[in-house]
Scaffold this motif. Structure first.
Motif, mmCIF file in Angstrom:
data_model
loop_
_atom_site.group_PDB
_atom_site.id
_atom_site.type_symbol
_atom_site.label_atom_id
_atom_site.label_comp_id
_atom_site.label_asym_id
_atom_site.label_seq_id
_atom_site.Cartn_x
_atom_site.Cartn_y
_atom_site.Cartn_z
ATOM 1 N N ASP A 183 -62.824 -28.112 -51.759
ATOM 2 C CA ASP A 183 -61.852 -28.898 -52.536
ATOM 3 C C ASP A 183 -60.570 -28.116 -52.789
ATOM 4 O OD1 ASP A 183 -63.555 -31.071 -52.704
ATOM 5 O OD2 ASP A 183 -64.477 -30.374 -54.570
ATOM 6 N N LEU A 184 -60.590 -26.810 -52.498
ATOM 7 C CA LEU A 184 -59.403 -25.964 -52.678
ATOM 8 C C LEU A 184 -58.692 -25.707 -51.350
ATOM 9 C CD1 LEU A 184 -60.938 -23.364 -55.161
ATOM 10 C CD2 LEU A 184 -59.410 -25.264 -55.723
ATOM 11 N N ALA A 185 -59.081 -26.407 -50.316
ATOM 12 C CA ALA A 185 -58.451 -26.226 -49.003
ATOM 13 C C ALA A 185 -56.943 -26.456 -49.110
ATOM 14 C CB ALA A 185 -59.069 -27.180 -47.987
ATOM 15 N N GLY A 186 -56.180 -25.539 -48.557
ATOM 16 C CA GLY A 186 -54.735 -25.623 -48.570
ATOM 17 C C GLY A 186 -54.091 -25.120 -49.851
ATOM 18 N N ARG A 187 -54.885 -24.788 -50.857
ATOM 19 C CA ARG A 187 -54.346 -24.307 -52.132
ATOM 20 C C ARG A 187 -54.409 -22.780 -52.203
ATOM 21 N NH1 ARG A 187 -53.749 -28.486 -55.814
ATOM 22 N NH2 ARG A 187 -54.838 -30.445 -55.307
ATOM 23 N N THR A 188 -53.513 -22.216 -52.992
ATOM 24 C CA THR A 188 -53.479 -20.764 -53.168
ATOM 25 C C THR A 188 -54.456 -20.374 -54.276
ATOM 26 O OG1 THR A 188 -51.139 -20.773 -52.547
ATOM 27 C CG2 THR A 188 -52.005 -18.789 -53.613
ATOM 28 N N VAL A 189 -55.411 -19.542 -53.910
ATOM 29 C CA VAL A 189 -56.486 -19.171 -54.831
ATOM 30 C C VAL A 189 -56.597 -17.650 -54.874
ATOM 31 C CG1 VAL A 189 -58.918 -19.461 -55.420
ATOM 32 C CG2 VAL A 189 -57.707 -21.284 -54.211
ATOM 33 N N CYS A 190 -56.685 -17.117 -56.079
ATOM 34 C CA CYS A 190 -56.719 -15.670 -56.259
ATOM 35 C C CYS A 190 -58.144 -15.189 -56.529
ATOM 36 C CB CYS A 190 -55.805 -15.268 -57.424
ATOM 37 S SG CYS A 190 -55.553 -13.479 -57.585
ATOM 38 N N SER A 191 -58.447 -13.997 -56.017
ATOM 39 C CA SER A 191 -59.719 -13.354 -56.298
ATOM 40 C C SER A 191 -59.532 -11.851 -56.137
ATOM 41 C CB SER A 191 -60.823 -13.860 -55.363
ATOM 42 O OG SER A 191 -62.088 -13.367 -55.783
ATOM 43 N N GLU A 203 -63.026 -19.205 -45.332
ATOM 44 C CA GLU A 203 -63.875 -20.121 -44.563
ATOM 45 C C GLU A 203 -63.723 -21.556 -45.041
ATOM 46 O OE1 GLU A 203 -67.669 -18.395 -45.204
ATOM 47 O OE2 GLU A 203 -67.418 -16.804 -43.702
ATOM 48 N N ALA A 204 -63.388 -21.726 -46.323
ATOM 49 C CA ALA A 204 -63.232 -23.078 -46.878
ATOM 50 C C ALA A 204 -61.845 -23.659 -46.647
ATOM 51 C CB ALA A 204 -63.534 -23.042 -48.379
ATOM 52 N N GLY A 205 -60.945 -22.891 -46.031
ATOM 53 C CA GLY A 205 -59.612 -23.406 -45.735
ATOM 54 C C GLY A 205 -58.597 -23.196 -46.832
ATOM 55 N N ALA A 206 -58.956 -22.431 -47.865
ATOM 56 C CA ALA A 206 -57.992 -22.124 -48.928
ATOM 57 C C ALA A 206 -57.081 -20.989 -48.490
ATOM 58 C CB ALA A 206 -58.734 -21.750 -50.207
ATOM 59 N N LYS A 207 -56.059 -20.707 -49.294
ATOM 60 C CA LYS A 207 -55.149 -19.601 -49.028
ATOM 61 C C LYS A 207 -55.472 -18.476 -50.020
ATOM 62 C CE LYS A 207 -51.465 -22.855 -47.745
ATOM 63 N NZ LYS A 207 -50.109 -23.362 -48.103
ATOM 64 N N PRO A 208 -56.325 -17.534 -49.608
ATOM 65 C CA PRO A 208 -56.749 -16.501 -50.553
ATOM 66 C C PRO A 208 -55.662 -15.480 -50.835
ATOM 67 C CG PRO A 208 -57.750 -16.134 -48.397
ATOM 68 C CD PRO A 208 -56.994 -17.422 -48.304
#
Length: 379
Positions: A183-191, A203-208
């Motif tokens: 559900d976070l595909a294409g979104r910028t996500v921080c870790s 792998e999920a298509g997010a922007k890590p």
């Protein structure tokens, strides 16, 4: 002749006392038997020592802890509820309490434990900041998930002391639903840069986006630079809880700027995050840490782990629904064989546990502790 006049039958003749020579012979045989048993015992002890498991005292010697005046432990300093350095230079959190529990088993009291902040990328090498330089710490207790890659990098893990899972946090104002990483595909996500979450995001298509400190991720989300933060639920929970009061009335200090309300999302993560202690290559030290965890888990009178969970994690659950913060039961420990002589089992008291968190008060204190299960911490 009448019966009264008949002579009574003679009784057994009294035994003749042993002659002095016989008594001396018996004494010599008894002394010889005692000497023979002593020689046999002296011959068997080295065999038992060589073939049997070590004693706890031997493990302390082999771990180079005998005579050591200070135990240095690398911990996180920016994770509320897990390990946080407070403005008054004291430390608080679940990992801190577990560190004190293990240190107590190793023979160190509160005053002999020194905490140093350690970054995620330095945990495998056990390198923590000390003023302007780095030192090698004795133990790393820093929300460190056990996995093969980290073991290949040099980490040597104890048995796990907490089980949690990956989850996601967004601003409460986030418009969409998050039920999986996809559900976070294409979104910028921080870790965290070295966390197990980064690969799953890609792998999920997010922007890590990787950062060295999880607090940096949250600050960037407050500042609008990223849309979500993901890592272990037990770490994220403290930020979601924010400065709301715990069962003892204490609150996490607000250390970030432009803070906003947050939402904790349960993404149904199946991989279990198992936190362990990096003990380094000394096998004796790892065995001692596992012994501490084993005693904590198996001794019904030892509630140190439960008190640590109650004081730091359990009370946060209501603020983090529907996401479980962490499993409420201490994980199964690894059993380490340790030799005890019979007189040690009878005469010697168990090791003390200085620095244990006090028993909690309030509703959490009345909750039972022996049920297991992934969803057992409130959902």
């Amino acid at each position: 002749m009448s019966q009264a006049s008949e002579p009574s039958p003679a009784g057994p003749a009294p035994a003749a006392p042993p002659s002095p020579r016989t008594a001396r012979t018996r004494q010599i045989r008894l002394v010889g038997l005692i000497v023979a048993l002593a020689v046999l015992a002296a011959a068997l002890v080295p065999i038992v020592l060589a073939m049997g498991p070590p004693t706890r005292d031997q493990l302390l010697e082999d771990a180079h802890l005998k005579g050591k005046q200070q135990l240095v432990i690398g911990v996180k300093d920016d994770q509320p509820g897990i390990s946080l350095k407070l403005p008054n230079n004291t430390w608080k959190g679940f990992d801190v309490d577990i560190a004190y529990m293990i240190a107590g088993y190793l023979g160190f009291d509160h005053s002999q434990v020194r905490f140093l902040p350690i970054e995620s990328e330095d945990r495998a090498r056990r390198q923590a900041r000390d003023n302007d330089g780095f030192v090698t710490v004795d133990l790393v207790i820093a929300s460190y998930s056990i996995n093969a890659k980290r073991e290949e990098e040099g980490a040597v893990f104890s048995a796990s002391y907490l089980h949690t899972e990956q989850s996601v946090v967004t601003l409460e104002s986030f418009k969409d639903q998050v039920s999986s990483l996809e559900d976070l595909a294409g979104r910028t996500v921080c870790s965290l840069t070295t966390s197990t979450s980064i690969q799953r995001l890609a792998e999920a298509g997010a922007k890590p986006v990787g950062r060295n400190r999880i607090s940096e991720c949250f600050q960037e989300m407050y500042d609008g630079k990223v849309e979500a933060v993901t890592t272990d639920a037990a770490i994220l929970a403290g930020f979601v809880t924010g400065d709301r009061a715990g069962v003892d009335g204490q609150r996490f200090p607000v250390l970030l700027k432009n803070v906003k309300p947050l939402k904790h999302w349960d993404i149904g993560s199946s991989p279990r995050e198992r936190w362990g202690v990096n003990t380094g290559p000394n096998k004796a030290l790892r065995d001692l840490v596992d012994l501490a965890l084993y005693e904590s888990a198996m001794d019904e009178n030892n509630s140190t782990w439960e008190n640590a969970y109650n004081a730091n994690l359990r009370w946060q659950q209501e603020y983090n629904l529907p996401q479980p913060v962490a499993e409420q039961q201490q994980p199964d420990p690894r059993k380490v064989e340790v030799r005890q002589w019979p007189w040690e089992r009878i005469a010697l008291p168990p090791p003390a546990h200085p620095g244990s968190p006090p028993p909690p008060t309030g509703p959490a204190a009345r909750v039972g502790w022996r049920g297991r299960g992934r969803r057992s911490s409130g959902c």
